[in-house]
Design an enzyme around this catalytic site. Structure first.
Site, short mmCIF file in Angstrom:
data_model
loop_
_atom_site.label_atom_id
_atom_site.label_comp_id
_atom_site.label_asym_id
_atom_site.label_seq_id
_atom_site.Cartn_x
_atom_site.Cartn_y
_atom_site.Cartn_z
N THR A 7 0.84 -1.19 0.00
CA THR A 7 0.00 0.00 0.00
C THR A 7 0.88 1.24 0.00
O THR A 7 2.04 1.18 0.40
CB THR A 7 -0.94 0.04 1.23
OG1 THR A 7 -1.86 1.12 1.09
CG2 THR A 7 -0.16 0.21 2.53
N LEU A 10 -0.80 6.15 3.60
CA LEU A 10 -0.04 6.47 4.81
C LEU A 10 -0.83 6.21 6.09
O LEU A 10 -0.26 5.86 7.12
CB LEU A 10 0.44 7.92 4.76
CG LEU A 10 1.42 8.24 3.63
CD1 LEU A 10 1.79 9.72 3.64
CD2 LEU A 10 2.67 7.37 3.71
N ASN A 11 -2.16 6.36 6.03
CA ASN A 11 -2.99 6.07 7.20
C ASN A 11 -2.95 4.59 7.55
O ASN A 11 -2.81 4.22 8.72
CB ASN A 11 -4.44 6.51 6.96
CG ASN A 11 -4.57 8.01 6.87
OD1 ASN A 11 -4.18 8.73 7.79
ND2 ASN A 11 -5.10 8.50 5.76
N LYS A 12 -3.04 3.75 6.55
CA LYS A 12 -2.97 2.30 6.80
C LYS A 12 -1.58 1.91 7.32
O LYS A 12 -1.46 1.11 8.24
CB LYS A 12 -3.25 1.51 5.51
CG LYS A 12 -4.70 1.47 5.10
CD LYS A 12 -4.84 0.56 3.88
CE LYS A 12 -6.27 0.48 3.40
NZ LYS A 12 -6.41 -0.47 2.27
N ASP A 68 -7.25 -5.72 1.83
CA ASP A 68 -8.35 -5.04 1.18
C ASP A 68 -9.43 -4.94 2.24
O ASP A 68 -9.62 -5.86 3.05
CB ASP A 68 -8.85 -5.76 -0.07
CG ASP A 68 -9.66 -4.81 -0.97
OD1 ASP A 68 -9.29 -3.64 -1.08
OD2 ASP A 68 -10.68 -5.25 -1.54
N THR A 69 -10.10 -3.82 2.26
CA THR A 69 -11.11 -3.55 3.29
C THR A 69 -12.36 -3.04 2.63
O THR A 69 -12.29 -2.28 1.66
CB THR A 69 -10.58 -2.51 4.30
OG1 THR A 69 -9.45 -3.05 4.96
CG2 THR A 69 -11.64 -2.14 5.33
N ASP A 151 -14.54 6.27 8.57
CA ASP A 151 -14.44 6.33 10.04
C ASP A 151 -15.38 7.34 10.69
O ASP A 151 -15.93 7.06 11.75
CB ASP A 151 -12.99 6.61 10.46
CG ASP A 151 -12.08 5.41 10.27
OD1 ASP A 151 -12.56 4.33 9.86
OD2 ASP A 151 -10.86 5.55 10.54
N ARG A 177 -9.10 -3.90 10.86
CA ARG A 177 -7.72 -4.02 10.39
C ARG A 177 -6.81 -4.48 11.53
O ARG A 177 -5.96 -5.34 11.34
CB ARG A 177 -7.22 -2.70 9.80
CG ARG A 177 -5.85 -2.81 9.17
CD ARG A 177 -5.44 -1.57 8.36
NE ARG A 177 -6.35 -1.39 7.23
CZ ARG A 177 -7.33 -0.48 7.18
NH1 ARG A 177 -7.53 0.36 8.18
NH2 ARG A 177 -8.10 -0.39 6.12
#
Length: 190
Positions: A7, A10-12, A68-69, A151, A177
């Site tokens: 990925t 950056l948040n993940k 994958d979400t 979110d 996650r």
């Protein structure tokens, strides 16, 4: 040990890095000079996770994992699901996606949904799959400034805050996650 997390989000990366033990060096796609869009052409969350992990292993040779979400809303037959990131169009805009979902749920009393994350690990030419699910409901309005994606409109079951109102440690502990990553970490430790 080093692993590529397939990925550039950056948040993940920030969420996952907080859960990965220090002895595992986490590399992003940028770190391995992968700048193209990795295909996500499958019709399931699992399928996209597998496709991304295989792509990195095949084209770059690194052991890696991909996630994958999707947000699955019961009254919408599981939508947006695999199309969560581009629910309101190819521009992949989180506010547009949330606005579309809130519009579709207007006047609906059943607002139950769940986040589902599937992580595929490609390690030593073998494949392992980990799944995390967080049940909850879609709120009527956006609330909170933390997090990303959906979110601000997702309130986990048993909590009065949206994911966007929670600190990262709580979200990682109860979230989809985080659950999948902890399964991955437990596997890597064994």
């Amino acid at each position: 040990m080093q692993l590529v997390f397939a990925t550039n989000n950056l948040n993940k990366i920030r969420e996952v890095q907080a859960l990965i033990p220090n002895h595992i060096k986490l590399l992003s796609l940028n770190d391995i000079d992968c700048f193209e869009d990795i295909p996500e052409t499958q019709n399931t969350i699992e399928g996209n996770s597998i496709q991304k992990a295989k792509y990195v292993k095949t084209h770059y040779g690194y052991d890696c994992f991909a996630d994958d979400t999707g947000l699955e809303v019961a009254i919408l037959n599981g939508a947006p699901g695999v199309y969560s990131a581009r629910y309101a169009g190819e521009q992949r805009n989180a506010d547009d996606n949330m606005d579309k979902l809130l519009t579709e749920l207007r006047n609906k009393t059943n607002r139950n949904g769940q986040f589902k994350t599937v992580i595929t690990l490609q390690l030593n030419n073998k494949q392992y799959i980990f799944t995390g699910i967080c049940e909850g409901e879609i709120t009527n309005t956006k609330s909170g400034a933390s997090g990303f994606g959906y979110d601000p409109i997702f309130k986990p079951k048993g909590y009065q805050q949206t994911f966007a109102e929670m600190d990262l440690s709580l979200k990682n502990r109860i979230g989809h996650r985080g659950k999948a990553v902890l399964q991955l970490v437990d596997f890597l430790k064994s």
